[in-house]
Design a protein around this motif. Structure first.
Motif, PDB file in Angstrom:
ATOM      1  N   ASN A  65       0.840  -1.193   0.000  1.00  0.00           N
ATOM      2  CA  ASN A  65       0.000   0.000   0.000  1.00  0.00           C
ATOM      3  C   ASN A  65       0.871   1.238   0.000  1.00  0.00           C
ATOM      4  OD1 ASN A  65      -3.108  -0.055   0.371  1.00  0.00           O
ATOM      5  ND2 ASN A  65      -2.362  -1.887   1.408  1.00  0.00           N
ATOM      6  N   LYS A 300      -4.221   6.619  -4.137  1.00  0.00           N
ATOM      7  CA  LYS A 300      -5.127   6.385  -3.018  1.00  0.00           C
ATOM      8  C   LYS A 300      -6.017   7.591  -2.819  1.00  0.00           C
ATOM      9  CE  LYS A 300      -4.019   4.190   0.568  1.00  0.00           C
ATOM     10  NZ  LYS A 300      -3.466   3.680   1.840  1.00  0.00           N
ATOM     11  N   ILE A 303      -7.953  11.248   2.757  1.00  0.00           N
ATOM     12  CA  ILE A 303      -8.742  11.058   3.975  1.00  0.00           C
ATOM     13  C   ILE A 303      -9.232  12.413   4.471  1.00  0.00           C
ATOM     14  CG2 ILE A 303      -8.728  10.140   6.311  1.00  0.00           C
ATOM     15  CD1 ILE A 303      -8.327   8.077   4.039  1.00  0.00           C
ATOM     16  N   GLU A 308     -13.159   7.745   7.634  1.00  0.00           N
ATOM     17  CA  GLU A 308     -12.410   7.334   6.445  1.00  0.00           C
ATOM     18  C   GLU A 308     -11.012   6.852   6.823  1.00  0.00           C
ATOM     19  OE1 GLU A 308     -12.437  10.609   3.752  1.00  0.00           O
ATOM     20  OE2 GLU A 308     -14.595  10.482   3.348  1.00  0.00           O
ATOM     21  N   ASP A 312      -9.449   3.177   6.072  1.00  0.00           N
ATOM     22  CA  ASP A 312      -8.161   3.033   5.386  1.00  0.00           C
ATOM     23  C   ASP A 312      -7.223   2.135   6.182  1.00  0.00           C
ATOM     24  OD1 ASP A 312      -7.071   4.269   2.879  1.00  0.00           O
ATOM     25  OD2 ASP A 312      -5.408   4.689   4.224  1.00  0.00           O
ATOM     26  N   ASN A 315      -8.037  -1.488   5.720  1.00  0.00           N
ATOM     27  CA  ASN A 315      -7.607  -2.006   4.418  1.00  0.00           C
ATOM     28  C   ASN A 315      -6.139  -2.418   4.395  1.00  0.00           C
ATOM     29  OD1 ASN A 315     -10.123  -1.740   3.165  1.00  0.00           O
ATOM     30  ND2 ASN A 315      -9.712   0.385   2.560  1.00  0.00           N
TER      31      ASN A 315
END
Length: 516
Positions: A65, A300, A303, A308, A312, A315
């Motif tokens: 990520n 991405k 935020i 949120e 995140d 994830n």
């Protein structure tokens, strides 16, 4: 290409003026919509022609990520760059040449905009090599940020306050003056969970409201900001009768005074500048097409609130044995590596639905108000049991460290602060009961409302609102700690701590369900 920006707050609005680089000197671009910009040319700072760039992306989560959603650690900058490192000239009296028209004693532009800072995204401080060479890179950067005053590198003194190679805080001073600033160098992978653009803009806005020390500069992997006199509180002092009403009052002041929209607008403008900088870098680069494809692949979302942020985190949270066992021990369904992420997402949706029903107002929140981030004036009598709520301008409390600042329900920020009363030992007995029958809670809420004569209905309503969020801090920090267990180099058992914080959430859930 060297790209930088001059940041300032004018009439409550965050503005960013791009700076053109001409050899070793930076010059703010003239803005026809703001006739004050020309005066800022006098305080533009010098930067070197060549800089060192380095990307810290070796951990697993960073590879899976990419953290470029909030910072400049994008694939457009490669590891192993052979760009020369910053070097400081240690000979006395040396300093970069100031921009044309810059007079050492000309402070007119500073007086116009007392809140201002430089954003130097191409500077990178390699702490390991800096320490080996007596912080030469740190001294070089400071001499560029303060070109008219910190002119002799031999008079710059660096002292490590906290941290090791990661999460380093340095105290920087200049001999013969009273000048002391702090330099925070971001830890490896931390911008995976922290929006560094938002942190920087939030600091600017807070300073303009006299709620934070000055921020002098942001560089690629850190900040330089003013020293706030006083000391951090000890955990047990958070519930001192002579202190907690002032803490509550200051938090209420934050929630009512800080404009979330001003911060959001500033963040978006800074991101636009970053996007433009990257675009121009690609156009001038040799491998622009491949960089473009990589950047698009790892793009991405940005935020904008605490909900949120948690989504995140879910994830990217590593599926650790401690995370799986926490859910297996507290939920009815069997949890495995294959379904863990789906299960935690479902749990979060339930938590969100329960807390949102309280209709707690969304405010700019600190989101990390532990004892170390609460500063008290030195020699303040903390054991004053006959305490009276001070006027706001006499409040002895300040808050520091704005890494996790985000719009969040006010009740979450309050409940999150109360959860810090337990300290890192997780002594939950220290957390005050959210009840109208608890005099500590009543007194704290009256401090937050800045009204010692607040009615019982008003106090009770806010206490009920806070109680609805008592489970969220455990979930929030539990997930955070599981991520830290993968990316942090600090010698601390984050996985065990995360499981303990998640248990705080599970116990609250059982109690909450009984009351429904």
């Amino acid at each position: 290409m060297k790209s930088s920006v001059y940041c300032f707050v004018s009439s409550g609005e965050v503005r960013f003026v791009p700076i053109n680089s001409n050899e070793d000197t930076l010059h703010p671009i003239e803005d026809p919509e703001n006739d004050q910009i020309s005066q800022m040319n006098r305080i533009a700072n010098a930067v070197p022609r060549e800089i060192k760039m380095k990307i810290e992306n070796k951990n697993l989560l960073y590879k899976l990520n990419n953290a470029s959603f909030s910072d400049l650690d994008s694939d457009s900058h490669h590891e192993g760059s052979n760009t020369p490192s910053l070097q400081v000239d240690s000979s006395p009296g040396t300093s970069p040449s100031p921009p044309p028209g810059n007079k050492c004693n000309d402070t007119s532009a500073i007086n116009i905009h007392p809140t201002h800072a430089m954003y130097l995204p191409e500077y990178y401080i390699d702490l390991e090599s800096s320490q080996d060479s007596e912080y030469s890179e740190v001294k070089a950067l400071l001499s560029k940020i303060f070109p008219q005053t910190w002119v002799d590198a031999t008079k710059i003194h660096i002292e490590r306050v906290t941290g090791g190679i990661t999460n380093m805080l340095l105290s920087c001073s200049y001999s013969g003056t009273q000048e002391t600033v702090l330099m925070r160098v971001y830890g490896n992978g931390t911008n995976l969970i922290i929006d560094r653009h938002r942190e920087f803009v939030s600091h600017l806005v807070l300073n303009s409201l006299e709620l934070a020390p000055a921020v002098h500069a942001r560089f690629r992997n850190g900040l330089v900001y003013g020293f706030l006199p006083g000391r951090s509180l000890k955990t047990e002092e958070l519930h001192s009768e002579g202190l907690y009403p002032s803490i509550a009052q200051q938090l209420g002041n934050w929630h009512s005074k800080v404009d979330s929209e001003a911060i959001q607008n500033g963040v978006e403008r800074l991101r636009n500048f970053t996007v433009e900088m990257k675009r121009q870098s690609k156009e001038h680069g040799k491998d622009g097409e491949s960089v473009k494809k990589k950047s698009k692949k790892f793009k991405k979302r940005f935020i904008s609130n605490v909900w949120e942020l948690i989504e995140d985190w879910i994830n990217i949270v590593p599926i650790t044995p401690d995370l799986i066992s926490s859910f297996n021990e507290n939920s009815e369904n069997e949890v495995t590596e294959e379904n863990m992420r789906e299960v935690i997402q479902d749990e979060f949706l339930w938590l969100k639905s329960v807390t949102v029903s309280t209709k707690s107002p969304l405010v700019t929140s600190h989101c990390d108000l532990l004892s170390g981030n609460v500063i008290i004036q030195s020699n303040y009598p903390v054991d004053n049991t006959s305490f009276k709520l001070p006027s706001l301008d006499m409040n002895p409390i300040k808050f520091i460290d704005y890494e996790y600042m985000l719009p969040a329900p006010r009740a979450f920020d309050i409940a999150n602060h109360f959860s810090e009363w337990q300290g890192f030992d997780c002594n939950r007995a220290a957390i005050p009961e959210a009840s109208l029958s608890n005099p500590t809670m009543v007194k704290w809420v009256k401090g937050y409302l800045n009204n010692e004569n607040a009615s019982q209905d008003e106090v009770g309503s806010l206490i009920n609102e806070i109680a609805g969020f008592y489970g969220m801090p455990g979930f929030y920090w539990g997930v955070w700690a599981m991520i830290q267990s993968e990316i942090s180099d600090i010698d601390f058992n984050y996985a065990e701590y995360g499981k303990s914080r998640l248990q705080e959430y599970w116990d609250w859930k059982v109690s909450n369900l009984k009351n429904i």
